[in-house]
Structure formats: C-alpha cells, structure tokens
Design a protein around this motif. Structure first.
Motif, mmCIF file in Angstrom:
data_model
loop_
_atom_site.group_PDB
_atom_site.id
_atom_site.type_symbol
_atom_site.label_atom_id
_atom_site.label_comp_id
_atom_site.label_asym_id
_atom_site.label_seq_id
_atom_site.Cartn_x
_atom_site.Cartn_y
_atom_site.Cartn_z
ATOM 1 N N SER A 1 17.219 -6.341 4.316
ATOM 2 C CA SER A 1 18.638 -6.228 4.102
ATOM 3 C C SER A 1 19.024 -5.004 4.660
ATOM 4 C CB SER A 1 19.170 -6.602 2.645
ATOM 5 O OG SER A 1 19.057 -5.482 1.983
ATOM 6 N N ASP A 2 20.542 -4.936 5.090
ATOM 7 C CA ASP A 2 21.057 -3.693 5.578
ATOM 8 C C ASP A 2 21.039 -2.711 4.450
ATOM 9 O OD1 ASP A 2 21.679 -4.500 8.239
ATOM 10 O OD2 ASP A 2 23.701 -4.729 7.721
ATOM 11 N N LYS A 3 20.903 -3.113 3.155
ATOM 12 C CA LYS A 3 21.135 -2.129 2.174
ATOM 13 C C LYS A 3 19.725 -1.246 1.981
ATOM 14 C CE LYS A 3 22.177 -1.657 -2.872
ATOM 15 N NZ LYS A 3 22.558 -2.164 -4.115
ATOM 16 N N HIS A 4 18.694 -1.932 2.483
ATOM 17 C CA HIS A 4 17.369 -1.134 2.295
ATOM 18 C C HIS A 4 16.745 -0.750 3.741
ATOM 19 C CE1 HIS A 4 17.784 -3.861 -1.494
ATOM 20 N NE2 HIS A 4 17.145 -2.622 -1.992
ATOM 21 N N LYS A 5 17.551 -0.950 4.794
ATOM 22 C CA LYS A 5 17.132 -0.515 6.161
ATOM 23 C C LYS A 5 16.954 1.090 6.063
ATOM 24 C CE LYS A 5 18.380 -3.994 9.229
ATOM 25 N NZ LYS A 5 19.132 -4.289 10.237
ATOM 26 N N PRO A 6 15.751 1.724 6.422
ATOM 27 C CA PRO A 6 15.395 3.175 6.422
ATOM 28 C C PRO A 6 16.575 3.896 7.430
ATOM 29 C CG PRO A 6 13.465 2.010 6.950
ATOM 30 C CD PRO A 6 14.522 0.724 7.099
ATOM 31 N N GLY A 7 16.926 5.018 6.835
ATOM 32 C CA GLY A 7 17.940 5.837 7.579
ATOM 33 C C GLY A 7 19.380 5.251 7.334
ATOM 34 N N ARG A 8 19.742 4.274 6.407
ATOM 35 C CA ARG A 8 21.100 3.614 6.500
ATOM 36 C C ARG A 8 21.760 4.677 5.613
ATOM 37 N NH1 ARG A 8 24.017 0.831 2.595
ATOM 38 N NH2 ARG A 8 25.651 -0.441 3.599
ATOM 39 N N THR A 9 22.873 5.235 5.918
ATOM 40 C CA THR A 9 23.816 6.061 5.235
ATOM 41 C C THR A 9 25.221 5.391 4.731
ATOM 42 O OG1 THR A 9 24.986 6.922 7.248
ATOM 43 C CG2 THR A 9 22.967 8.033 6.393
ATOM 44 N N GLU A 10 25.600 5.716 3.585
ATOM 45 C CA GLU A 10 26.701 5.228 2.947
ATOM 46 C C GLU A 10 27.838 6.386 3.231
ATOM 47 O OE1 GLU A 10 26.506 3.445 -0.609
ATOM 48 O OE2 GLU A 10 24.688 2.533 -0.261
ATOM 49 N N ASP A 11 29.315 5.858 3.097
ATOM 50 C CA ASP A 11 30.301 6.775 2.885
ATOM 51 C C ASP A 11 29.979 7.571 1.901
ATOM 52 O OD1 ASP A 11 32.622 7.944 2.181
ATOM 53 O OD2 ASP A 11 33.786 6.238 3.068
ATOM 54 N N ALA B 1 14.438 13.518 -0.252
ATOM 55 C CA ALA B 1 13.802 12.105 -1.025
ATOM 56 C C ALA B 1 13.842 11.132 -0.028
ATOM 57 C CB ALA B 1 14.394 12.026 -2.312
ATOM 58 N N GLN B 2 14.961 10.963 0.510
ATOM 59 C CA GLN B 2 15.279 9.711 1.477
ATOM 60 C C GLN B 2 14.415 9.886 2.755
ATOM 61 O OE1 GLN B 2 19.528 9.285 2.474
ATOM 62 N NE2 GLN B 2 18.905 7.795 4.076
ATOM 63 N N GLU B 3 14.220 10.844 3.348
ATOM 64 C CA GLU B 3 13.384 11.154 4.304
ATOM 65 C C GLU B 3 11.994 10.983 3.831
ATOM 66 O OE1 GLU B 3 13.692 15.490 5.810
ATOM 67 O OE2 GLU B 3 15.671 15.274 6.178
ATOM 68 N N ALA B 4 11.518 11.455 2.817
ATOM 69 C CA ALA B 4 10.243 11.060 2.167
ATOM 70 C C ALA B 4 10.046 9.510 1.933
ATOM 71 C CB ALA B 4 9.694 11.691 1.023
ATOM 72 N N ALA B 5 11.033 8.781 1.523
ATOM 73 C CA ALA B 5 10.936 7.370 1.468
ATOM 74 C C ALA B 5 11.025 6.678 2.695
ATOM 75 C CB ALA B 5 12.177 6.909 0.682
ATOM 76 N N VAL B 6 11.782 6.990 3.889
ATOM 77 C CA VAL B 6 11.605 6.283 5.050
ATOM 78 C C VAL B 6 10.267 6.674 5.604
ATOM 79 C CG1 VAL B 6 12.263 6.528 7.500
ATOM 80 C CG2 VAL B 6 13.985 6.438 5.518
ATOM 81 N N LYS B 7 9.488 7.805 5.542
ATOM 82 C CA LYS B 7 8.412 8.023 6.123
ATOM 83 C C LYS B 7 7.210 7.239 5.384
ATOM 84 C CE LYS B 7 4.781 11.711 6.602
ATOM 85 N NZ LYS B 7 4.657 13.135 6.210
ATOM 86 N N THR B 8 7.530 7.182 4.179
ATOM 87 C CA THR B 8 6.310 6.117 3.044
ATOM 88 C C THR B 8 6.388 4.666 3.639
ATOM 89 O OG1 THR B 8 6.594 7.862 1.391
ATOM 90 C CG2 THR B 8 5.968 5.631 0.930
ATOM 91 N N ILE B 9 7.767 4.206 4.003
ATOM 92 C CA ILE B 9 7.727 2.737 4.225
ATOM 93 C C ILE B 9 7.247 2.619 5.712
ATOM 94 C CG2 ILE B 9 9.611 1.274 4.952
ATOM 95 C CD1 ILE B 9 11.287 2.233 2.565
ATOM 96 N N GLU B 10 7.530 3.480 6.808
ATOM 97 C CA GLU B 10 7.124 3.638 7.957
ATOM 98 C C GLU B 10 5.459 3.578 7.815
ATOM 99 O OE1 GLU B 10 8.840 6.526 10.215
ATOM 100 O OE2 GLU B 10 10.560 5.433 10.660
ATOM 101 N N GLU B 11 4.860 4.403 6.950
ATOM 102 C CA GLU B 11 3.512 4.470 7.001
ATOM 103 C C GLU B 11 2.834 3.442 6.447
ATOM 104 O OE1 GLU B 11 2.778 8.039 4.558
ATOM 105 O OE2 GLU B 11 3.000 9.450 6.224
ATOM 106 N N HIS B 12 3.579 2.554 5.577
ATOM 107 C CA HIS B 12 2.899 1.366 4.977
ATOM 108 C C HIS B 12 3.534 0.076 5.954
ATOM 109 C CE1 HIS B 12 2.128 3.970 1.645
ATOM 110 N NE2 HIS B 12 1.422 2.945 1.237
#
Length: 105
Positions: free
Chosen positions: A2-12, A51-62
């Motif tokens: 979902s959009d909510k869990h897409k890497p790099g998504r930023t909120e207001d 933490a967000q950058e690390a999460a995106v990197k971890t998701i991409e690696e997996h």
C-alpha cells in the motif's frame, strides 16, 4: 504494498499521529545529540530520518535480487535459449501443470 508502506513515502510534517519511543543509555543519547547538532537538526528529526533510510535500505536488500554482470548475462541467455527438457522431467511436468492451470495449454 500500500501507499502507506512504500519506501520513501513522506507525510505532511504537521500530520504525525504515530509515536515511537526508545530507551537509551546516556552515552547513546549524547552520541545522537552530537550527531544531530552537527547536522543542525533535532534528535527526533535525526533519528527518524536515519531510521527511515535504514528501513528503506533493509527492505530493498530483502526484496531486490542483484546479479553480477556475468550472472545477468547467464540468466538472460537461459531465458532466450532455454535448455531442452525431457518431457518427463519434473520441471517439464511443472511447466505443463502451470500452463494448464493458467489456460495457456
């Protein structure tokens, strides 16, 4: 995903209803404060952004498969020129079952 869990998504920046807490040693807190100060940010902003950058990197690696140049060439070659299969080989039977189940046979 979902959009909510897409890497790099930023909120207001004004809309942050979720909260995350962590317990730290004094040394950890001082280290994070020092790093945040060096970047001219708050500790919260520093920690959340890293933490967000690390999460995106971890998701991409997996979720991404990375191949060397040689492996990429071998993979593409096997798709373009697949090896001949014996009709009774397990892979040939699996392919036939798949094609039948998808209405391709």
């Amino acid at each position: 995903m979902s959009d909510k869990h897409k890497p790099g998504r930023t909120e207001d920046k004004r809309s942050k209803p979720e909260r995350l807490e962590a317990r730290l040693t004094r040394e950890q807190k001082e280290l994070l404060q020092w790093a945040a100060d060096l970047e001219g940010r708050t500790v919260t902003d520093f920690v959340v952004s890293h933490a967000q950058e690390a999460a995106v990197k971890t998701i991409e690696e997996h979720t991404l498969i990375k191949l060397s140049r040689e492996d990429s060439i071998a993979f593409i070659d096997s798709l373009i020129n697949p090896p001949a299969l014996q009709p009774d080989a397990p892979l040939a039977r699996a392919i036939s079952r798949y094609k039948e189940s998808m209405g391709l046979a």
